[in-house]
Motif scaffolding. Structure first.
Motif, PDB file in Angstrom:
ATOM      1  N   TRP A   1       0.825  -1.207   0.000  1.00  0.00           N
ATOM      2  CA  TRP A   1       0.000   0.000   0.000  1.00  0.00           C
ATOM      3  C   TRP A   1       0.863   1.263   0.000  1.00  0.00           C
ATOM      4  O   TRP A   1       0.549   2.243  -0.662  1.00  0.00           O
ATOM      5  CB  TRP A   1      -0.945   0.026   1.198  1.00  0.00           C
ATOM      6  N   ALA A   2       1.956   1.224   0.750  1.00  0.00           N
ATOM      7  CA  ALA A   2       2.860   2.380   0.792  1.00  0.00           C
ATOM      8  C   ALA A   2       3.554   2.577  -0.553  1.00  0.00           C
ATOM      9  O   ALA A   2       3.753   3.716  -0.993  1.00  0.00           O
ATOM     10  CB  ALA A   2       3.878   2.205   1.917  1.00  0.00           C
ATOM     11  N   VAL A   3       3.923   1.479  -1.228  1.00  0.00           N
ATOM     12  CA  VAL A   3       4.519   1.591  -2.566  1.00  0.00           C
ATOM     13  C   VAL A   3       3.501   2.186  -3.537  1.00  0.00           C
ATOM     14  O   VAL A   3       3.830   3.074  -4.327  1.00  0.00           O
ATOM     15  CB  VAL A   3       5.024   0.212  -3.062  1.00  0.00           C
ATOM     16  N   LEU A   4       2.279   1.720  -3.476  1.00  0.00           N
ATOM     17  CA  LEU A   4       1.226   2.251  -4.347  1.00  0.00           C
ATOM     18  C   LEU A   4       0.966   3.722  -4.059  1.00  0.00           C
ATOM     19  O   LEU A   4       0.784   4.529  -4.985  1.00  0.00           O
ATOM     20  CB  LEU A   4      -0.057   1.437  -4.173  1.00  0.00           C
ATOM     21  N   ALA A   5       0.965   4.102  -2.794  1.00  0.00           N
ATOM     22  CA  ALA A   5       0.790   5.516  -2.444  1.00  0.00           C
ATOM     23  C   ALA A   5       1.966   6.343  -2.930  1.00  0.00           C
ATOM     24  O   ALA A   5       1.799   7.471  -3.404  1.00  0.00           O
ATOM     25  CB  ALA A   5       0.627   5.672  -0.929  1.00  0.00           C
ATOM     26  N   GLY A   6       3.183   5.811  -2.855  1.00  0.00           N
ATOM     27  CA  GLY A   6       4.349   6.504  -3.381  1.00  0.00           C
ATOM     28  C   GLY A   6       4.267   6.684  -4.878  1.00  0.00           C
ATOM     29  O   GLY A   6       4.681   7.712  -5.417  1.00  0.00           O
ATOM     30  N   PHE A   7       3.710   5.692  -5.575  1.00  0.00           N
ATOM     31  CA  PHE A   7       3.526   5.804  -7.020  1.00  0.00           C
ATOM     32  C   PHE A   7       2.493   6.878  -7.361  1.00  0.00           C
ATOM     33  O   PHE A   7       2.703   7.691  -8.251  1.00  0.00           O
ATOM     34  CB  PHE A   7       3.079   4.457  -7.598  1.00  0.00           C
ATOM     35  N   ALA A   8       1.406   6.883  -6.631  1.00  0.00           N
ATOM     36  CA  ALA A   8       0.318   7.819  -6.937  1.00  0.00           C
ATOM     37  C   ALA A   8       0.580   9.234  -6.436  1.00  0.00           C
ATOM     38  O   ALA A   8       0.299  10.205  -7.140  1.00  0.00           O
ATOM     39  CB  ALA A   8      -0.988   7.298  -6.341  1.00  0.00           C
ATOM     40  N   LEU A   9       1.132   9.360  -5.236  1.00  0.00           N
ATOM     41  CA  LEU A   9       1.270  10.677  -4.610  1.00  0.00           C
ATOM     42  C   LEU A   9       2.684  11.232  -4.626  1.00  0.00           C
ATOM     43  O   LEU A   9       2.866  12.439  -4.554  1.00  0.00           O
ATOM     44  CB  LEU A   9       0.789  10.612  -3.154  1.00  0.00           C
ATOM     45  N   GLY A  10       3.668  10.349  -4.621  1.00  0.00           N
ATOM     46  CA  GLY A  10       5.051  10.808  -4.540  1.00  0.00           C
ATOM     47  C   GLY A  10       5.429  11.119  -3.103  1.00  0.00           C
ATOM     48  O   GLY A  10       5.099  10.390  -2.172  1.00  0.00           O
ATOM     49  N   THR A  11       6.086  12.250  -2.908  1.00  0.00           N
ATOM     50  CA  THR A  11       6.618  12.638  -1.604  1.00  0.00           C
ATOM     51  C   THR A  11       5.565  12.682  -0.490  1.00  0.00           C
ATOM     52  O   THR A  11       5.846  12.238   0.628  1.00  0.00           O
ATOM     53  CB  THR A  11       7.316  14.004  -1.727  1.00  0.00           C
TER      54      THR A  11
END
Length: 157
Positions: free
Chosen positions: A6-16
């Motif tokens: 989930w954190a990887v997906l959030a990093g992909f979608a939101l970035g920083t």
């Protein structure tokens, strides 16, 4: 493992800005940072490579359609980078180069925006990816430290 995904997906979608999300999933700070950086790397690679491919295709297609001897009209045609964001990005690139754009871009334009703007400005793609990744790492680390300090100050942990 699911929290990391989930954190990887959030990093992909939101970035920083996904760093606090990774912390809210009860991931350890280094693990949350790693997950967000992996997602942001995927975001940068996909955005820069896809945009560069589309830009070269578009340029080749326009070159095929345009007669060789004709002069393109300058009249009322506006460049898409003439807006406020495009002018700001061009000023950053003119003043600081690819290195400065890579470091400052994620803070000013976000991960997706800086990748797309850098490619649209014609910056070399691998240098752009490398310096944007350095900028994302810097800003994610700053956000991680700030989030940790705020959590400590408020006593949430």
């Amino acid at each position: 493992m699911l929290k990391f995904a989930w954190a990887v997906l959030a990093g992909f979608a939101l970035g920083t800005p996904a760093v606090p999300f990774g912390l809210s999933l009860s991931l350890a700070p280094p693990l949350a940072l790693t997950a967000v950086l992996l997602g942001a790397a995927g975001c940068l690679l996909s955005a820069v490579l896809a945009t560069d491919w589309l830009r070269t295709r578009w340029s080749a297609r326009r070159a095929e359609r345009r007669p060789v001897t004709a002069v393109p009209p300058r009249g009322n045609r506006r460049n898409r980078l003439d807006g406020a964001t495009g002018r700001r990005a061009r000023r950053v690139v003119d003043r600081y180069g690819v290195i400065g754009f890579g470091i400052i871009g994620p803070a000013l334009f976000g991960t997706w925006g800086s990748a797309l703007l850098g490619t649209a400005l014609g910056l070399p793609r691998w240098r752009l990816i490398g310096w944007l990744m350095a900028g994302v790492t810097l800003w994610c680390t700053v956000l991680l430290l700030a989030s940790e300090a705020l959590i400590e100050a408020l006593g949430l942990w």
